[in-house]
Design a protein around this motif. Structure first.
Motif, mmCIF file in Angstrom:
data_model
loop_
_atom_site.group_PDB
_atom_site.id
_atom_site.type_symbol
_atom_site.label_atom_id
_atom_site.label_comp_id
_atom_site.label_asym_id
_atom_site.label_seq_id
_atom_site.Cartn_x
_atom_site.Cartn_y
_atom_site.Cartn_z
ATOM 1 N N GLU A 121 10.398 0.200 6.385
ATOM 2 C CA GLU A 121 10.082 0.397 7.800
ATOM 3 C C GLU A 121 9.274 1.678 8.028
ATOM 4 O O GLU A 121 8.720 1.878 9.110
ATOM 5 N N ASP A 122 9.234 2.519 7.042
ATOM 6 C CA ASP A 122 8.545 3.806 7.192
ATOM 7 C C ASP A 122 7.185 3.832 6.510
ATOM 8 O O ASP A 122 6.599 4.910 6.334
ATOM 9 N N VAL A 123 6.707 2.671 6.090
ATOM 10 C CA VAL A 123 5.363 2.602 5.495
ATOM 11 C C VAL A 123 4.371 2.297 6.618
ATOM 12 O O VAL A 123 4.377 1.198 7.163
ATOM 13 N N PRO A 124 3.509 3.239 6.957
ATOM 14 C CA PRO A 124 2.635 3.019 8.121
ATOM 15 C C PRO A 124 1.497 2.040 7.861
ATOM 16 O O PRO A 124 0.972 1.431 8.784
ATOM 17 N N GLY A 125 1.115 1.895 6.601
ATOM 18 C CA GLY A 125 -0.012 1.028 6.282
ATOM 19 C C GLY A 125 0.421 -0.185 5.480
ATOM 20 O O GLY A 125 1.431 -0.838 5.788
ATOM 21 N N LEU A 126 -0.334 -0.480 4.443
ATOM 22 C CA LEU A 126 -0.045 -1.645 3.608
ATOM 23 C C LEU A 126 1.181 -1.369 2.734
ATOM 24 O O LEU A 126 1.187 -0.420 1.949
ATOM 25 N N LEU A 148 -3.669 4.863 -1.962
ATOM 26 C CA LEU A 148 -2.806 5.665 -1.092
ATOM 27 C C LEU A 148 -3.288 5.633 0.351
ATOM 28 O O LEU A 148 -2.483 5.623 1.291
ATOM 29 N N SER A 149 -4.591 5.608 0.538
ATOM 30 C CA SER A 149 -5.151 5.538 1.887
ATOM 31 C C SER A 149 -4.670 4.274 2.592
ATOM 32 O O SER A 149 -4.324 4.312 3.782
ATOM 33 N N ARG A 150 -4.633 3.168 1.873
ATOM 34 C CA ARG A 150 -4.171 1.907 2.485
ATOM 35 C C ARG A 150 -2.689 1.989 2.844
ATOM 36 O O ARG A 150 -2.248 1.482 3.868
ATOM 37 N N ILE A 151 -1.920 2.603 1.966
ATOM 38 C CA ILE A 151 -0.466 2.680 2.189
ATOM 39 C C ILE A 151 -0.132 3.637 3.330
ATOM 40 O O ILE A 151 0.703 3.344 4.191
ATOM 41 N N LEU A 152 -0.799 4.780 3.340
ATOM 42 C CA LEU A 152 -0.492 5.824 4.325
ATOM 43 C C LEU A 152 -1.212 5.609 5.651
ATOM 44 O O LEU A 152 -0.905 6.275 6.642
ATOM 45 N N ALA A 153 -2.193 4.702 5.648
ATOM 46 C CA ALA A 153 -3.003 4.442 6.854
ATOM 47 C C ALA A 153 -3.703 5.702 7.331
ATOM 48 O O ALA A 153 -3.691 6.038 8.524
ATOM 49 N N ALA A 194 4.049 10.759 -1.644
ATOM 50 C CA ALA A 194 3.153 10.938 -0.499
ATOM 51 C C ALA A 194 3.870 10.640 0.815
ATOM 52 O O ALA A 194 3.762 11.401 1.785
ATOM 53 N N LEU A 195 4.604 9.549 0.863
ATOM 54 C CA LEU A 195 5.317 9.189 2.100
ATOM 55 C C LEU A 195 6.371 10.235 2.460
ATOM 56 O O LEU A 195 6.516 10.612 3.632
ATOM 57 N N LEU A 196 7.100 10.718 1.467
ATOM 58 C CA LEU A 196 8.141 11.713 1.740
ATOM 59 C C LEU A 196 7.534 13.038 2.193
ATOM 60 O O LEU A 196 8.074 13.708 3.083
ATOM 61 N N ALA A 197 6.426 13.428 1.593
ATOM 62 C CA ALA A 197 5.786 14.692 1.975
ATOM 63 C C ALA A 197 5.286 14.630 3.409
ATOM 64 O O ALA A 197 5.445 15.583 4.180
ATOM 65 N N LEU A 198 4.658 13.525 3.775
ATOM 66 C CA LEU A 198 4.150 13.416 5.145
ATOM 67 C C LEU A 198 5.287 13.263 6.150
ATOM 68 O O LEU A 198 5.172 13.694 7.308
#
Length: 764
Positions: free
Chosen positions: A73-78, A218-223, A253-257
């Protein structure tokens, strides 16, 4: 001439990155720390195949010191990644397909707190049928692991009428070969440091073989835009293909952001085993027929590859295996089909050799068996079928023509291992009766580059920096293969520079051009071609700038040299630093091109090949069934040797990996879980297993018209040792190997009564 320190003379140079590595001074990315840093950990699935009914993270969030617990639920992108097919979930939401699947991740102040938090995450599963065998997964009534079916990829290549021709063959051999799930066992497991910057960007310090590809994923995952991500990716403590795909990067990356604090995440060896890629286990069935002269007339192959739960490059590995099951032989009638199949096993993917190791083991086994039927020397059998200069490639494609196949065949035929009778003398004059030896050989042609139809960019940049350095900038990665040393040597030899004049920049997506990935034995070739393109322009611009500063100089009488610009027949005219400080415009030269490909329109078909022949002498202990590789002789046709030390290191390193593939390494799975969870039960060769001689004879000749320079040698040292060992074992004990790694119990012999053996030994 053999390649070694003595024969290389002054070209045998100390690696610029060597001292830091052997002394431990070099800081790898997983050694890095940052202020206010948190520890990241990932919760993996407890089941190999199940529906996820619920995930409850509340208890974990309540643990003091926990700063974030994240799920799908916390993945903003793909919510997916994969170089070729981005369908592996970053976090599973409704279903798990193997025990490496991630369900949640935690950022906490210490590793212990993170571990405690993981233990408090509650996941309810509904078990689903387990698919452990790819052939079971291919059945029509098998549960589907993916909506598109359980076959990731199917290949076929056909020409002629093999079934009809088999009837006319003098001899036909049919055999099924099995190869293991091998681990990369890099010394540094996956990990990195992820830092959210004050300017809103994210800096990723994590190993990869293609930083720009990681940034895109990572760009796709993080949007967020790619430009907001900086990936710093070298130096790396080993990869061999295993870090080509994303591993820890999405979670860090997700945890850092999420926390806006640096997060460090580093897999334990057990987690690396559980979630990391492996070499594809394959079952290869072959039927091969020849006439009474030993000419192969027909060849039929079926490949079944266990690609595990997700794709990564499973399709591309199967393409490569399909191309290489025909090897360097000219066969008129061929029928090959291959299947890469999803299972609930660990994910298989990129690995040194890329499917060639499995294919060549099977193919060379067929040649040996046919030679036995004909009662001819197996090396002679190979010669009679070997491709010649001018022949098309294995798939009927146009390739860069060389005499490589016959060059390595001839070189090996003249080698000591092939011409001198093997001795079983231990050196003391006593030959233990349970020790037997044998000699075997094998040959291979191995493609480099990604092949037709797959984007394969290349490029680089040279500039004169303000401090007077010649800066070479490439988008490649250094993971132990000696890329920096090779690049430095090329610059010294091509431009006449001193090592002190050179600055090399790699592994930083903010700086480097798109040079493509450091994979597929392509980096050395691409660096060589890039420098070949850059040299005229860069040299001309430097000399022209020097003339602008000193008009009395004659540009035709000047050259680049150590420290600066020299009179061709005289002394130093101008240092690089003097020039850099006095020019008004920077000197920067770029080149951009693509890896050479065949015009033949078949995805994955190769254009450049390296040829290799190997002979080995092995010792079989009939009491224990253990095999020891005593001596190796490699003849390698790969064009000019760019870096003697690196060349030798790649062949020796590749062969040690092949010894493990052949004799001891198998990442055993049962019930969808790894049985071999650590290096105490997974046996890689050590120095004790590699204490025999390894001689390497490079064949550097290329046709005059060839413009492609050095071919890749990063993989070819690993691809044909297994069939050579199998051939040597047959000579020693008369048994044909069909399954790797070779089971010692299968080679144990019963005639030796233990007490009798002890008495014999005591008498001496």
């Amino acid at each position: 001439m053999l390649l070694n320190k003595e024969s290389s003379g002054s070209r045998w140079r100390t690696r610029p990155d060597g001292e830091g590595k052997v002394s431990g001074k070099l800081q790898y990315l997983t050694d890095m720390r940052a202020e206010e840093m948190l520890i990241g950990r990932v919760l993996r699935s407890q089941q190999a195949h199940a529906r996820i009914l619920s995930v409850r993270i509340e208890k974990a969030l309540e643990v003091p010191g926990v700063h974030a617990v994240i799920t799908h639920e916390d993945v903003p992108g793909l919510n997916g990644f994969g170089i070729a097919l981005p369908h592996q979930p970053v976090f599973c939401s409704d279903r798990v397909r193997y025990t490496g699947d991630a369900i949640a991740a935690v950022a906490a102040e210490t590793d212990e707190i993170a571990e405690n938090a993981l233990s408090l995450i509650e996941v309810d599963y509904e078990l689903l049928p387990l698919l452990e065998n790819p052939e079971e997964a291919m059945k029509t009534d098998a549960i589907l692991l993916h909506a598109e079916g359980n076959v990731l990829h199917r290949t076929e290549y056909r020409k002629g009428q093999p079934e009809a021709v088999f009837k006319d063959c003098c001899h036909v051999v049919e055999e099924t070969y099995y190869t293991p799930r091998q681990m990369h066992t890099y010394m540094e497991t996956e990990g990195g440091l992820f830092i959210p910057e004050d300017n809103g960007r994210l800096t990723v310090y994590s190993a990869t073989q293609h930083g720009l590809m990681d940034r895109m994923q990572l760009s796709r995952i993080l949007a967020i835009p790619q430009e907001d991500i900086r990936v710093i990716s070298s130096p790396i403590g080993g990869s061999f293909g295993g870090k080509d795909e994303l591993n820890v990067q999405p979670y860090g990356a997700l945890l850092a952001l999420r926390t806006l604090r640096p997060v460090r995440l580093h897999n334990s060896r057990a987690e690396s085993v559980r979630a990391g890629l492996k070499r594809h286990p394959m079952k290869i069935t072959m039927k091969t027929g020849c006439d009474h002269e030993g000419i192969i007339k027909a060849h039929q192959v079926k490949i079944i590859s266990d690609t595990g739960a997700y794709a990564t490059l499973g399709a591309e590995v199967l393409n490569f295996a399909t191309e290489h099951v025909m090897g360097p032989y000219i066969i008129d009638h061929i029928d090959v089909e291959g299947f890469a199949v999803y299972t609930n096993n660990g994910v298989s993917g990129e690995f040194r050799g890329f499917g060639g190791n499995q294919a060549i083991f099977a193919l060379e086994g067929q040649i040996d068996r046919l030679a036995e039927r004909l009662q001819i020397d197996p090396w002679e059998m190979r010669r009679r079928n070997l491709r010649k200069y001018g022949d098309l490639g294995p798939l009927g494609q146009e390739i860069a023509q060389t005499d490589g196949a016959f060059q390595v065949w001839d070189a090996l035929a003249c080698s000591p291992l092939m011409t001198e009778p093997a001795s079983t003398d231990s050196g003391s004059g006593f030959v233990e009766p349970w020790i037997v030896t044998g000699t075997g050989a094998a040959i291979a042609m191995h493609g480099a580059g990604l092949g037709y139809g797959i984007p394969d960019p290349a490029g680089g940049r040279l500039s004169l920096t303000l401090d007077g350095k010649i800066e070479a900038v490439f988008g490649y990665e250094e993971f132990g293969q000696g890329l920096i040393a090779t690049m430095e040597q090329m610059l010294i030899e091509r431009f006449g520079l001193a090592a002190e004049d050179i600055s090399i920049v790699i592994g930083d997506t903010d700086v480097v051009p798109d040079s493509g990935s450091s994979t597929a034995s392509r980096s050395t070739s691409m660096m060589w071609m890039a420098l070949q393109r850059l040299q005229p322009d860069f040299t001309a611009r430097v000399l022209q700038a020097a003339v602008t500063i000193k008009p009395k100089l004659d540009i035709t009488e000047m050259k680049l040299g150590p420290g600066g610009i020299w009179q061709k027949d005289g002394g130093l005219l101008l240092t690089y630093k003097e020039l850099a400080l006095r020019i008004s415009e920077p000197i920067v030269c770029n080149t951009k091109f693509t890896y050479p490909t065949t015009p033949f329109k078949r995805v994955g078909a190769h254009f450049l090949y390296t040829y290799s022949a190997i002979a080995v002498r092995v010792e079989v202990n009939l009491l224990t069934g253990r095999v020891r590789v005593l001596d190796q002789y490699h003849a390698v046709a790969a064009g000019p040797v760019a870096n003697p030390q690196g060349y030798l290191g790649q062949i020796e390193g590749g062969s040690s990996m092949a010894v493990g593939f052949t004799l001891s390494e198998d990442a055993v799975m049962s019930g969808g879980s790894y049985v071999t969870k650590n290096l105490d039960t997974y046996l890689v060769p050590t120095i004790a297993d590699m204490n025999g001689s390894i001689q390497v004879q490079p064949i550097e000749d290329l046709p005059d018209h060839d413009t492609y320079g050095p071919r890749g040698i990063g993989e070819v040292g690993s691809v044909n040792l297994a069939p050579a060992v199998a051939s040597a074992i047959f000579q020693a004990v008369g048994k044909r190997v069909t399954k790797l790694p070779i089971d010692p119990e299968w080679l144990q012999s019963t005639p030796f009564i233990p007490q009798k053996a002890v008495n014999i030994h005591a008498e001496h």
